[in-house]
Design a protein around this motif. Structure first.
Motif, PDB file in Angstrom:
ATOM      1  N   TYR A  80      -2.686   6.179   3.862  1.00  0.00           N
ATOM      2  CA  TYR A  80      -2.063   7.232   3.407  1.00  0.00           C
ATOM      3  C   TYR A  80       0.037   6.887   3.168  1.00  0.00           C
ATOM      4  O   TYR A  80      -0.035   6.723   1.563  1.00  0.00           O
ATOM      5  N   LEU A  81       0.362   5.996   3.472  1.00  0.00           N
ATOM      6  CA  LEU A  81       1.846   5.321   3.439  1.00  0.00           C
ATOM      7  C   LEU A  81       1.183   4.300   1.956  1.00  0.00           C
ATOM      8  O   LEU A  81       1.696   4.775   0.078  1.00  0.00           O
ATOM      9  N   ARG A  82       0.680   3.534   1.854  1.00  0.00           N
ATOM     10  CA  ARG A  82      -0.040   2.656   1.168  1.00  0.00           C
ATOM     11  C   ARG A  82      -0.613   3.496  -0.613  1.00  0.00           C
ATOM     12  O   ARG A  82      -0.252   2.553  -1.104  1.00  0.00           O
ATOM     13  N   ALA A  83      -1.325   4.219  -0.184  1.00  0.00           N
ATOM     14  CA  ALA A  83      -1.928   5.562  -0.894  1.00  0.00           C
ATOM     15  C   ALA A  83      -0.371   5.492  -2.264  1.00  0.00           C
ATOM     16  O   ALA A  83      -0.637   5.307  -3.474  1.00  0.00           O
ATOM     17  N   GLU A  84       0.567   5.935  -1.908  1.00  0.00           N
ATOM     18  CA  GLU A  84       2.238   6.436  -2.131  1.00  0.00           C
ATOM     19  C   GLU A  84       2.990   5.364  -2.886  1.00  0.00           C
ATOM     20  O   GLU A  84       3.214   5.164  -4.033  1.00  0.00           O
ATOM     21  N   ASP A  85       2.743   4.178  -2.121  1.00  0.00           N
ATOM     22  CA  ASP A  85       3.419   2.999  -2.682  1.00  0.00           C
ATOM     23  C   ASP A  85       2.461   2.144  -2.340  1.00  0.00           C
ATOM     24  O   ASP A  85       2.255   1.469  -0.731  1.00  0.00           O
ATOM     25  N   ALA A  86       2.056   0.941  -2.990  1.00  0.00           N
ATOM     26  CA  ALA A  86       0.780   0.079  -2.872  1.00  0.00           C
ATOM     27  C   ALA A  86       1.700  -1.552  -2.254  1.00  0.00           C
ATOM     28  O   ALA A  86       1.251  -2.057  -1.487  1.00  0.00           O
ATOM     29  N   ALA A  87       3.018  -0.900  -2.274  1.00  0.00           N
ATOM     30  CA  ALA A  87       4.026  -2.015  -1.878  1.00  0.00           C
ATOM     31  C   ALA A  87       4.670  -2.183  -0.299  1.00  0.00           C
ATOM     32  O   ALA A  87       5.285  -2.459  -0.343  1.00  0.00           O
ATOM     33  N   LEU A  88       3.927  -1.055   0.216  1.00  0.00           N
ATOM     34  CA  LEU A  88       4.282  -0.712   1.678  1.00  0.00           C
ATOM     35  C   LEU A  88       4.098  -2.199   2.420  1.00  0.00           C
ATOM     36  O   LEU A  88       4.145  -3.028   1.763  1.00  0.00           O
ATOM     37  N   GLU A  89       5.418  -2.595   3.295  1.00  0.00           N
ATOM     38  CA  GLU A  89       5.389  -3.122   3.837  1.00  0.00           C
ATOM     39  C   GLU A  89       5.502  -3.375   5.377  1.00  0.00           C
ATOM     40  O   GLU A  89       5.657  -1.812   6.259  1.00  0.00           O
ATOM     41  N   VAL A  90       4.309  -3.606   6.018  1.00  0.00           N
ATOM     42  CA  VAL A  90       3.767  -3.947   7.556  1.00  0.00           C
ATOM     43  C   VAL A  90       3.888  -4.692   8.953  1.00  0.00           C
ATOM     44  O   VAL A  90       3.838  -5.266   7.740  1.00  0.00           O
ATOM     45  N   SER A  91       4.881  -4.176   8.937  1.00  0.00           N
ATOM     46  CA  SER A  91       5.310  -5.127  10.589  1.00  0.00           C
ATOM     47  C   SER A  91       4.688  -4.626  11.502  1.00  0.00           C
ATOM     48  O   SER A  91       4.240  -3.364  11.860  1.00  0.00           O
ATOM     49  N   ASP A  92       4.813  -5.475  12.824  1.00  0.00           N
ATOM     50  CA  ASP A  92       3.688  -4.574  13.932  1.00  0.00           C
ATOM     51  C   ASP A  92       4.578  -5.817  15.276  1.00  0.00           C
ATOM     52  O   ASP A  92       5.286  -6.614  15.453  1.00  0.00           O
ATOM     53  N   VAL A  93       5.178  -4.443  16.058  1.00  0.00           N
ATOM     54  CA  VAL A  93       6.174  -4.919  17.292  1.00  0.00           C
ATOM     55  C   VAL A  93       5.611  -4.994  18.529  1.00  0.00           C
ATOM     56  O   VAL A  93       4.778  -3.288  18.595  1.00  0.00           O
ATOM     57  N   ARG A  94       5.679  -5.507  19.647  1.00  0.00           N
ATOM     58  CA  ARG A  94       5.537  -5.181  21.308  1.00  0.00           C
ATOM     59  C   ARG A  94       6.526  -4.524  21.295  1.00  0.00           C
ATOM     60  O   ARG A  94       7.954  -5.543  22.066  1.00  0.00           O
TER      61      ARG A  94
END
Length: 345
Positions: free
Chosen positions: A51-65
């Motif tokens: 959903y977010l990537r469709a709004e803006d392809a520049a979305l930064e995705v990070s993963d945290v434990r």
């Protein structure tokens, strides 16, 4: 979208935030993905990302434990970058979170970062992080919750698989659906993968033959598959399913019980024109049970239903010691139910 729940009874959680289906997830400053069913949680998290990537392809995705957390990480990853790209931070293991994460996450709820979406994945396996969940569910942070409860019962698995095909606008025969669920009854993740394979690979409707072709080695014909096939009027297929079930070690007693349960439900629903929900409440049943019984009743009348119930009662007595040949008793019952006529007529 379901309305927020502001109160609860019987120990259920109290929440003031919107409840969103995992099949149609949407972003919010904080997204709580709760519950143990991992396949649903994965779909929900991927849906928010898409959903977010469709709004803006520049979305930064990070993963945290959350259980192996370095102080300051959450604020660092959610803070605006030089070019102001939207940020998505996926936090796993909240049910095992460290004290450092718990403290910073609660503080973050009071001051969420603009342009950032934080997904908190909590399996519900422990009460760790309860203070965080309570704060979020009270409305702090402007979040939403996507519940992913365990899918354990047979009807829940059938509903899950039905939803997979419905979401893809793909039709599957009821008996094929039951056989598919039976083949993957022990693993919802594998069931989901099998549904998606059939949806993607098969042109047209998914039939019994298609399921047998793909998963014939895994399909264990259950009593309900035999009953579904016979009630649908598929005489030859019902006999084949019966013999397959018996060859796989099925017990005649629960086989008759499956027929009796379905016919009894059909008899209770027959002739009623009330809406399914109203009828279900009056009869003490689930909505889906009423809907299924109504579909099963197509082509039946009072006489044929009576004959089927009588044949099932006779078979029940015979497979419990009233006759020397329980297999013949089962075949006679299947014949009456599938042909909707007296045996030998």
């Amino acid at each position: 979208m379901a309305a927020p729940r502001s109160s609860a009874r019987g120990g259920a959680k109290v929440t003031a935030i919107p409840q969103v289906s995992w099949r149609s997830p949407r972003p919010a400053p904080i997204v709580l993905v709760s519950g143990p069913e991992e396949v649903c949680a994965e779909r929900a998290i991927a849906g928010v990302r898409d959903y977010l990537r469709a709004e803006d392809a520049a979305l930064e995705v990070s993963d945290v434990r959350a259980d192996d957390y370095a102080a300051g990480t959450l604020l660092s990853l959610t803070s605006p970058s030089l070019f102001g790209e939207p940020r998505l931070v996926r936090v796993a293991g909240v049910e095992k979170c460290s004290d450092a994460f718990l403290q910073e996450a609660i503080a973050y709820l009071n001051h969420p970062q603009e342009g950032a979406t934080v997904i908190l994945r909590h399996t519900g396996a422990t009460v760790r992080g309860k203070k965080l969940l309570d704060a979020l569910r009270s409305g702090t942070g402007g979040g939403v919750e996507i519940a992913c409860p365990a899918i354990k019962r047979d009807d829940e698995k059938v509903n899950f698989a039905t939803g997979e095909f419905r979401a893809a606008n793909k039709r599957i025969a009821p008996t094929a659906l039951r056989a598919l669920v039976s083949a993957f009854a022990d693993d919802v993740t594998e069931l989901a993968a099998a549904c998606q394979q059939l949806i993607n690979d098969v042109d047209g409707d998914v039939t019994d033959d298609v399921v047998t072709k793909y998963y014939g080695g895994r399909v264990e014909v259950s009593a309900f598959v035999v009953a579904d096939t016979a009630i649908a009027g598929q005489y030859g297929a019902a006999l084949v399913a019966l013999r397959h079930a018996l060859a796989s070690g099925a017990d005649p007693v629960p086989m008759v019980a499956a027929f009796a349960m379905k016919l009894r439900t059909m008899a209770r629903v027959a002739g009623n024109r009330e809406p399914s929900r109203q009828l279900a409440q009056r009869l003490g049943m689930k909505d889906w049970q009423v809907d299924r019984a109504k579909r099963d009743l197509v082509g039946w009348n009072e006489r044929s239903l009576g004959l089927a119930i009588q044949a099932t009662a006779r078979a029940d007595a015979e497979v419990k010691g009233g006759a020397r040949d329980p297999i013949f008793a089962l075949e006679r019952m299947v014949t009456v139910v599938a042909t909707r006529a007296p045996f030998g007529a």
